[in-house]
Design an enzyme around this catalytic site. Structure first.
Site, PDB file in Angstrom:
ATOM      1  N   ASN A  86     -27.030 -15.568 -13.652  1.00  0.00           N
ATOM      2  CA  ASN A  86     -28.470 -15.393 -13.835  1.00  0.00           C
ATOM      3  C   ASN A  86     -28.789 -14.502 -15.041  1.00  0.00           C
ATOM      4  O   ASN A  86     -29.665 -13.648 -14.963  1.00  0.00           O
ATOM      5  CB  ASN A  86     -29.104 -14.809 -12.569  1.00  0.00           C
ATOM      6  CG  ASN A  86     -30.569 -15.172 -12.442  1.00  0.00           C
ATOM      7  OD1 ASN A  86     -31.013 -16.169 -12.998  1.00  0.00           O
ATOM      8  ND2 ASN A  86     -31.322 -14.381 -11.722  1.00  0.00           N
ATOM      9  N   ARG A 124     -27.499 -11.511 -23.771  1.00  0.00           N
ATOM     10  CA  ARG A 124     -27.433 -10.325 -22.912  1.00  0.00           C
ATOM     11  C   ARG A 124     -26.056 -10.157 -22.285  1.00  0.00           C
ATOM     12  O   ARG A 124     -25.583  -9.042 -22.084  1.00  0.00           O
ATOM     13  CB  ARG A 124     -28.494 -10.411 -21.816  1.00  0.00           C
ATOM     14  CG  ARG A 124     -28.863  -9.059 -21.264  1.00  0.00           C
ATOM     15  CD  ARG A 124     -30.115  -9.125 -20.429  1.00  0.00           C
ATOM     16  NE  ARG A 124     -29.847  -8.896 -19.035  1.00  0.00           N
ATOM     17  CZ  ARG A 124     -29.629  -7.687 -18.513  1.00  0.00           C
ATOM     18  NH1 ARG A 124     -29.664  -6.636 -19.272  1.00  0.00           N
ATOM     19  NH2 ARG A 124     -29.377  -7.551 -17.230  1.00  0.00           N
ATOM     20  N   ARG A 148     -25.493  -6.883 -10.095  1.00  0.00           N
ATOM     21  CA  ARG A 148     -24.084  -7.260 -10.241  1.00  0.00           C
ATOM     22  C   ARG A 148     -23.158  -6.052 -10.171  1.00  0.00           C
ATOM     23  O   ARG A 148     -21.936  -6.201 -10.104  1.00  0.00           O
ATOM     24  CB  ARG A 148     -23.878  -7.980 -11.564  1.00  0.00           C
ATOM     25  CG  ARG A 148     -24.794  -9.187 -11.724  1.00  0.00           C
ATOM     26  CD  ARG A 148     -24.789  -9.695 -13.152  1.00  0.00           C
ATOM     27  NE  ARG A 148     -25.950 -10.527 -13.422  1.00  0.00           N
ATOM     28  CZ  ARG A 148     -27.132 -10.048 -13.736  1.00  0.00           C
ATOM     29  NH1 ARG A 148     -27.315  -8.755 -13.850  1.00  0.00           N
ATOM     30  NH2 ARG A 148     -28.138 -10.877 -13.955  1.00  0.00           N
ATOM     31  N   LYS A 159     -19.600 -21.583  -9.002  1.00  0.00           N
ATOM     32  CA  LYS A 159     -19.781 -21.645 -10.455  1.00  0.00           C
ATOM     33  C   LYS A 159     -18.917 -20.625 -11.184  1.00  0.00           C
ATOM     34  O   LYS A 159     -18.170 -20.970 -12.106  1.00  0.00           O
ATOM     35  CB  LYS A 159     -21.258 -21.436 -10.802  1.00  0.00           C
ATOM     36  CG  LYS A 159     -21.571 -21.434 -12.277  1.00  0.00           C
ATOM     37  CD  LYS A 159     -21.376 -22.808 -12.878  1.00  0.00           C
ATOM     38  CE  LYS A 159     -21.419 -22.773 -14.401  1.00  0.00           C
ATOM     39  NZ  LYS A 159     -22.622 -22.174 -14.935  1.00  0.00           N
ATOM     40  N   PRO A 195     -17.533 -27.077 -11.533  1.00  0.00           N
ATOM     41  CA  PRO A 195     -18.393 -26.444 -10.520  1.00  0.00           C
ATOM     42  C   PRO A 195     -19.362 -27.434  -9.899  1.00  0.00           C
ATOM     43  O   PRO A 195     -20.548 -27.410 -10.163  1.00  0.00           O
ATOM     44  CB  PRO A 195     -19.127 -25.374 -11.315  1.00  0.00           C
ATOM     45  CG  PRO A 195     -19.180 -25.902 -12.696  1.00  0.00           C
ATOM     46  CD  PRO A 195     -17.927 -26.712 -12.893  1.00  0.00           C
ATOM     47  N   ASP A 245     -20.938 -28.092  -7.041  1.00  0.00           N
ATOM     48  CA  ASP A 245     -22.159 -27.907  -6.261  1.00  0.00           C
ATOM     49  C   ASP A 245     -23.326 -27.365  -7.085  1.00  0.00           C
ATOM     50  O   ASP A 245     -24.475 -27.537  -6.736  1.00  0.00           O
ATOM     51  CB  ASP A 245     -21.900 -27.028  -5.029  1.00  0.00           C
ATOM     52  CG  ASP A 245     -21.543 -25.606  -5.398  1.00  0.00           C
ATOM     53  OD1 ASP A 245     -21.176 -25.376  -6.564  1.00  0.00           O
ATOM     54  OD2 ASP A 245     -21.636 -24.734  -4.524  1.00  0.00           O
TER      55      ASP A 245
END
Length: 285
Positions: free
Chosen positions: A131, A136, A184, A226, A243, A245
């Site tokens: 996300n 960044r 995180r 992911k 990945p 899904d």
DNA sequence: TGCCAGGCCGAAA
DNA sequence: TTTCGGCATGGC
């Protein structure tokens, strides 16, 4: 050594290594397609820190020049890091056979190769990536390295190696939060703990089937399908890591609405990277 | 100023 | 088993 390695030649040239007649390697794509976060282009030369060393390289026509390196070092570790041990003619043929859209994506992303990054660095980098946008992510990874990675000098400048698990363990959740890691921060603490305490052993994963590798990686908080797939692909050389899904809902639903069960084969992870780059490219990055 | 980003977690249905 | 809100932060 298989035949395809004879497609290019590794020679020494004035303190550098030159890989002659190298196909399927465009540094602009390799280092800017979203697989790694520590490289930048400076005066036409791509440079970054990998495996505790400064790596500088540039394209010279058909050749690739790697600065300040001898052929022995290059062949023992950087051939693998740069992904030169895989024949991308074969990869490309499998994509052309699989699907026309993937073939288009491979045209756009021609020159992408999957690097052989350290699994630990890939794990931390892709936990940070969730996300988050790529500029960044780069900034946060650099901040982490400056904060607790080993400092060294090269080419007249100071650089920082990616921190080891022990070095990361000198920081706590509030330190990571202060760096801007957001929610995180707790994931970074758990990843560090998991590796240091042996809950996650990378050495065990290399010879394991990809689906089991992904399950194992998920023992770390904040690592889902992911992130685990990215670690398997970019850090463990699992070229079939896809990945499913996540991408079934995004890329696949977008480009393959009627073919959710499409099988990209043994290079599905590489296919995924071409598609990722293609999506960025056609939407203006 | 909002929208969004290489998602994941936990709860609810 | 699938869906969905919340999450920290700052590029753009």
């Amino acid at each position: 050594m298989s035949d395809f390695l004879k497609k290019y030649e590794v020679v020494s040239d004035g303190g550098d290594v030159v890989v002659r007649s190298l196909d399927h390697f465009d540094p602009d794509l390799v280092f800017d397609c979203g697989q790694c976060f520590r490289f930048a282009k400076k005066d036409g030369v791509w440079q970054g820190v990998a495996r505790g060393r400064l790596l500088r390289l540039t394209r010279e026509g058909d050749d690739l020049r790697i600065f300040d390196m001898d052929t022995a070092e290059f062949e023992s570790s950087w051939l693998d890091y740069l992904g030169l041990t895989l024949d991308y003619d074969i990869v490309r043929e499998s994509f052309d056979a699989a699907d026309s859209h993937l073939s288009d994506a491979a045209d756009v992303g021609q020159g992408i190769r999957i690097l052989g990054q350290e699994p630990w660095e890939a794990l931390i980098s892709f936990i940070i990536s969730q996300n988050n946008n790529i500029p960044r992510i780069r900034s946060l990874v650099e901040r982490l390295c400056v904060r607790c990675g080993k400092k060294f000098s090269a080419n007249g400048e100071d650089f920082f190696a990616f921190p080891t698990p022990d070095e990361m363990a000198t920081l706590d959740e509030s330190d990571f939060a202060e760096m801007g890691m957001g929610y995180r921060a707790a994931y970074l603490v758990d990843a560090t703990r998991g590796v240091r305490e042996g809950r996650l052993l990378f050495d065990e994963l290399y010879d394991m089937p990809t689906d089991r590798v992904i399950d194992r990686l998920k023992c770390v908080k904040g690592v889902g399908t992911k992130v685990a797939s990215c670690v398997a692909l970019f850090g463990l050389g699992k070229y079939d890591a896809f990945p499913i899904d996540v991408w079934v809902k995004r890329i696949l639903a977008k480009y393959y609405p009627d073919r959710a069960d499409i099988d990209f084969g043994p290079y599905a992870g590489i296919a995924q990277q071409y598609l990722f780059y293609f999506e960025r490219y056609i939407e203006g990055k």
